[in-house]
Design an enzyme around this catalytic site. Structure first.
Site: not given
Length: 1019
Positions: A131, A440, A461, A547
């Protein structure tokens, strides 16, 4: 979509971003994130170090500002409008960089390197390596590339960016002089992560303390040479489990950092970690989600495309794109720093090879990863989606999809797999349409949220894939899907102080947290979707989005002052494979009636019905729905719903309804189920019972399932067509409680099938192939009570036994496993008295044989079938013991004794026709000790002669008997002689000479409704 509407949506996206960003800067800065519901800052939890969901990301270094800088730079290229969006965003970009430097310094060693909060990122925070790289390092690098003009901003052209900016800074209107502060801060942050890479595997530990390193990982090789700050009691013990995404998705950020600074440490550790993950893929090409960074073992054994694995695939392809056209890196470290803080994990490993550094190697990894996913995880039952499967077998393990997996459609688009991208994106479009967000996890099997995991924290996404698909197709469907997404976020996630995530997409309950990626990715992709003329959308260069949504590029010029050793990449063999997609396909043409090729797809409603859209109200088709911020899915709004999702147009407006629209039946895969009646007694006794006891099924490693009995079993089959299958037929995908992977087989004894007469499941004898079984004598051996008599053939004969990818190969593997299992289960036998006398032992070798074609063919002899030697330990002799070897037999008649006193005549192929060879055999009276079979031994060859048929198995070619069989006198034989041909040439000839006896085993397959069950092997 009309241009004015796109402009309206673009402005709404800008307003959305600034509602979150301004509130963060006014309320939370310099903390990490914002609590939009309670209007307070959000930072890490110092009282509970185990609160990793919060602490892994937040490190007390103004994460949201860093994540937002590249979005501000993108908004700075907005077209002119009344709100002066572009100039305001550029001014905010200047001010944001200046504010960051004020807090953390300029990255230098002197006084200017200390900011209000400390020197660089010298904070006592244990954060997740992954992260921190994708948000912190990536955000700083992307903002730096915009600041120096390597990434475009309309109207921004720093004149002195081509020279050393440290000596000639770029002056900004706010008085700040940019001289590379962001790059130096990125270097400072990245160096604090290097201790995590001191592992035996090359994969980084999951967490690191930005000040103290990794004192909590006591097994790291770093501890052999370095004394770090002692670990705190609350930080011990520390788990070493990381994930494939966390270990393998660092290459983009670290490569750009190395190339910009001339410091190769980062690129090398990131690439080594990537290859460390890839090298551990299973024998069917899948990688797992969890992996131990210390010992490299997979944890859990599941594979998928979503959480824990997702960005590994993304970085395989994007690393190839980023590095294409650039030289291989310099691996020589210009270490001018003698301080003990200089860490280089590369010193404990051998250097990476040129192949490891080559962009083509990453493309090759992507291609093979995608092929394995398409083979083992891609399910086209009802509508295409991806399952989670076992690493080694490919057998499905769970039937849910997660919101993180929505990225994959965008990645497929970049890779040129456009049709697969479109069809899989439809599924997520339907899921968003149902819940006005993505839960999720969602269960394909149950049609509902999986396990209560119904939150949506603002993930990007789905929007990311929508953006990429629109750029590739220009299909307005994706603009309308983006509009739906924007309206739903505005309606459901707005708060007075920013944008919240949804704690439950079903109820609309809000979470008190605004994730940094909401501003850094979600808003960014929405804006770029609606701004078709943005300079990034027109940039013809090898740039990629990380990403975390940060655009990165490798400059063509060397902007570092440090010299680099350049190596020529031309000496490397470029990667290319015709079987993979190597060019981007032409997008489907837009129909002139609806204007949307996606809306015109015949599988449009397969996705809708799989998500059960037709069972829920269509909140997106509400009359006079007020989509102003703050409105939610209240009961009074639901009363105005005018339809469910049964009818066109889903998310598209009614104006796009085709004038000649028609009903299309949903696609259904042809499946079949067979349930066998229960029987308390096993119909056939066999050695299987000795091995398996009363169990009907047992998994044989990664090869498949062995069947001990059919009583009470239920078998599920699916009809498959080429190219998925080699030929049209059934594939068993479930048997009993087992689910099978695509390449797994069912092994079943022919004895179990002998008494079954069922049109849905019956044994069929193979009319082309049989097996010849040789009994080879091994003298002077002492038999061990705990041994079997089935030795593995020698290396000389191995090619004869293991020929091609055949059922025979699967049978040999199965028999080997069975032999091991039998040995393991057998009780030891005590021996007393004298040593046993020497006794003859045997080994058995299978040789595949093929039957001839033509008018001269005779049926094979009706003899007792040779037993399976792996299941029958005591075989004294097979059917035939007397053989006559006659070479080519083209020079006249054989002796009369050949057919009268020998059961088999063995000939060599060649010299004359097959019919002429048989005509050389004298007439004889049938007798059990007389001739019953002719075996022709062939040298393996690539292609058949004229008049011969190549069946594509074992490199054997069917012999042609093009005339009736005759005696040497030319008289038609009343009893034609059966013939078989085997391959292997001289090696087979010698084996046949050493055989004590020979038997024949028929081959069988199972058919259902006239079609072969392709993955069922009859032993």
């Amino acid at each position: 979509m009309r241009p004015s509407r796109a402009a309206e949506l673009r402005q709404e996206t800008v307003d959305m971003f600034y509602h979150g960003f301004d509130n963060y800067m006014n309320i939370a800065f310099p903390e990490d994130e914002l609590r939009p519901v309670s209007c307070t800052p959000l930072t890490r939890d110092p009282h509970n170090p185990r609160n990793v969901e919060l602490n892994d990301v937040l490190g007390n270094y103004s994460l949201t500002l860093i994540d937002s800088l590249s979005t501000l730079a993108i908004l700075a290229s907005a077209p002119p409008d009344s709100k002066r969006t572009g100039p305001k965003a550029l001014s905010d970009f200047y001010d944001g960089v200046a504010a960051l430097v004020t807090q953390y310094g300029d990255g230098r060693a002197g006084p200017s390197g200390r900011g209000v909060r400390g020197r660089g990122f010298d904070v006592d925070s244990k954060v997740q390596v992954f992260e921190t790289v994708i948000r912190g390092v990536g955000g700083l690098l992307s903002a730096h590339l915009f600041a120096v003009g390597e990434l475009p901003i309309t109207g921004y052209d720093p004149q002195n960016a081509d020279i050393d900016i440290e000596e000639h800074p770029i002056a900004w209107p706010n008085g700040f002089k940019y001289d590379g502060q962001l790059l130096r801060l990125a270097l400072d942050l990245a160096q604090r992560l290097l201790p995590a890479f001191y592992t035996q595997t090359g994969m980084p530990y999951p967490r690191v303390n930005l000040r103290h390193g990794i004192p909590f990982y006591v097994n790291s090789p770093l501890h052999e040479n370095t004394s770090l700050h002692p670990r705190k009691p609350e930080e011990s013990p520390e788990i070493t489990e990381t994930c494939s995404a966390g270990a393998g998705s660092l290459v983009l950020e670290f490569t750009v950092l190395s190339r910009l600074t001339g410091d190769p440490r980062f690129e090398q550790v990131a690439k080594r970690a990537f290859w460390a993950v890839w090298s551990r893929r299973s024998n069917i090409g899948l990688i797992g989600a969890g992996v131990d960074a210390e010992d490299g073992h997979w944890i859990g054994g599941f594979s998928g495309i979503g959480a824990g694995i997702d960005s590994f695939f993304e970085y395989a392809l994007k690393t190839h794109i980023l590095l294409s056209g650039h030289e291989l890196p310099n691996q020589t470290i210009p270490n001018h720093i003698t301080h003990e803080s200089w860490l280089d994990p590369n010193q404990i490993y051998s250097p990476l090879s040129d192949k490891d550094n080559s962009p083509d190697s990453f493309l090759e990894a992507w291609h093979h990863a995608h092929a394995a996913i398409k083979r083992h995880l891609y399910s086209d039952m009802h509508h295409p989606h991806y399952v989670n499967a076992h690493l080694s077998t490919g057998s499905p393990q769970t039937f849910w999809i997660d919101s993180l997996g929505a990225y994959y459609s965008g990645l497929l688009t970049l890779a040129g797999e456009l049709d697969e991208a479109i069809e899989t994106h439809l599924l997520y479009t339907a899921l968003w349409t149902r819940y006005s967000a993505l839960p999720e996890r969602w269960s394909i099997r149950d049609g509902n949220v999986e396990g209560g995991l119904g939150w949506w924290p603002g993930r990007p996404e789905f929007i990311e894939s929508t953006y990429h698909l629109y750029r590739a197709t220009q299909d307005p469907w994706y603009l309308y899907a983006g509009e739906m997404t924007l309206k739903d976020i505005t309606r459901r996630c707005w708060t007075e102080c920013g944008w919240s995530g949804l704690q439950d997409v079903r109820t609309g309950e809000k979470s008190d947290r605004m994730e940094s990626f909401f501003l850094g990715e979600t808003a960014k992709y929405l804006y770029l979707l609606f701004d078709a003329d943005h300079p990034l959308n027109k940039l013809d260069a090898s740039y990629v989005f990380t990403t975390e949504g940060h655009p990165l590029i490798l400059p063509r010029k060397d902007i570092s002052r440090r010299p680099k050793k350049v190596r020529n990449e031309k000496s490397l063999q470029p990667y290319f494979d015709d079987s993979f997609t190597n060019t981007c396909p032409v997008p489907p043409p837009l129909p002139h009636l609806s204007g949307s090729a996606t809306a015109a797809r015949t599988d449009l409603y397969n996705a809708a019905t799989l998500i059960r859209l037709h069972q829920v109200p269509n909140i997106h088709n509400v009359m006079n729905l007020d989509s102003q911020p703050g409105r939610s899915d209240t009961d009074d709004q639901r009363t105005s719903v005018i339809s469910n999702h049964t009818y066109f147009p889903w998310t598209l407006p009614q104006s796009m309804l085709p004038a000649d629209g028609m009903c299309i039946a949903s696609k259904q895969r042809h499946t079949s189920f067979i349930e066998f009646p229960s029987n308390t007694q096993q119909s056939v006794g066999s050695a299987f019972n000795i091995v398996f006891g009363n169990s009907n099924l047992i998994r044989m490693g990664s090869e498949g399932i062995a069947v001990n009995g059919l009583s009470g079993l239920k078998i599920g089959m699916v009809l498959e067509e080429p190219p998925i299958a080699s030929e049209r037929g059934w594939r068993v995908y479930s048997i009993g409680s087992f689910l099978l992977g695509r390449d797994e087989k069912i092994f079943i004894s022919r004895d179990i099938l002998s008494d079954i007469s069922d049109p849905l499941f019956h044994r069929v004898r193979d009319a082309v192939l049989v097996d010849i079984l040789l009994q080879i004598e091994i003298p002077n051996m002492v038999l061990d009570h705990n041994s079997t008599s089935t030795d593995t053939p020698s290396s000389k004969t191995k090619p004869i036994v293991e020929v091609g990818d055949s059922d025979l190969g699967a049978t040999n593997i199965f028999n080997s496993l069975l032999q091991q299992l039998t040995s393991a289960l057998r009780e030891p036998v005590a021996t007393f008295g004298p040593e046993p006398a020497p006794k003859i032992d045997y080994k058995y070798i299978n040789i595949p044989a093929i039957t001839p074609v033509g008018v001269g063919v005779a049926p094979l002899p009706d003899i007792l079938e040779a037993p399976n030697p792996n299941l029958k330990a005591n075989i004294e002799s097979l059917s035939w013991r007397r053989m006559y070897f006659a070479d080519q037999t083209c020079q006249g008649k054989l002796p009369d004794v050949a057919p009268k006193q020998h059961q088999i005549i063995v000939m060599r192929r060649g010299g004359c026709s097959f019919s002429e060879k048989l005509a050389a055999i004298p007439s004889f009276a049938p007798h059990r000790n007389g001739l019953q079979l002719v075996i022709v031994v062939s040298d393996d060859k690539e292609s058949p002669d004229e008049g011969e048929e190549d069946v594509g198995a074992f490199n054997l070619i069917r012999p042609l008997l093009d005339e009736e069989q005759r005696t040497p006198a030319g008289v038609t034989r009343h009893r034609p002689i059966p013939m078989l041909m085997v391959g292997g040439g001289e090696a087979t000839w010698e084996l046949l000479k050493t055989a004590k006896s020979i038997g024949m085993r028929r081959r069988y397959h199972v058919e259902s409704q006239g079609l072969t069950i392709n993955n069922l092997v009859v032993l």
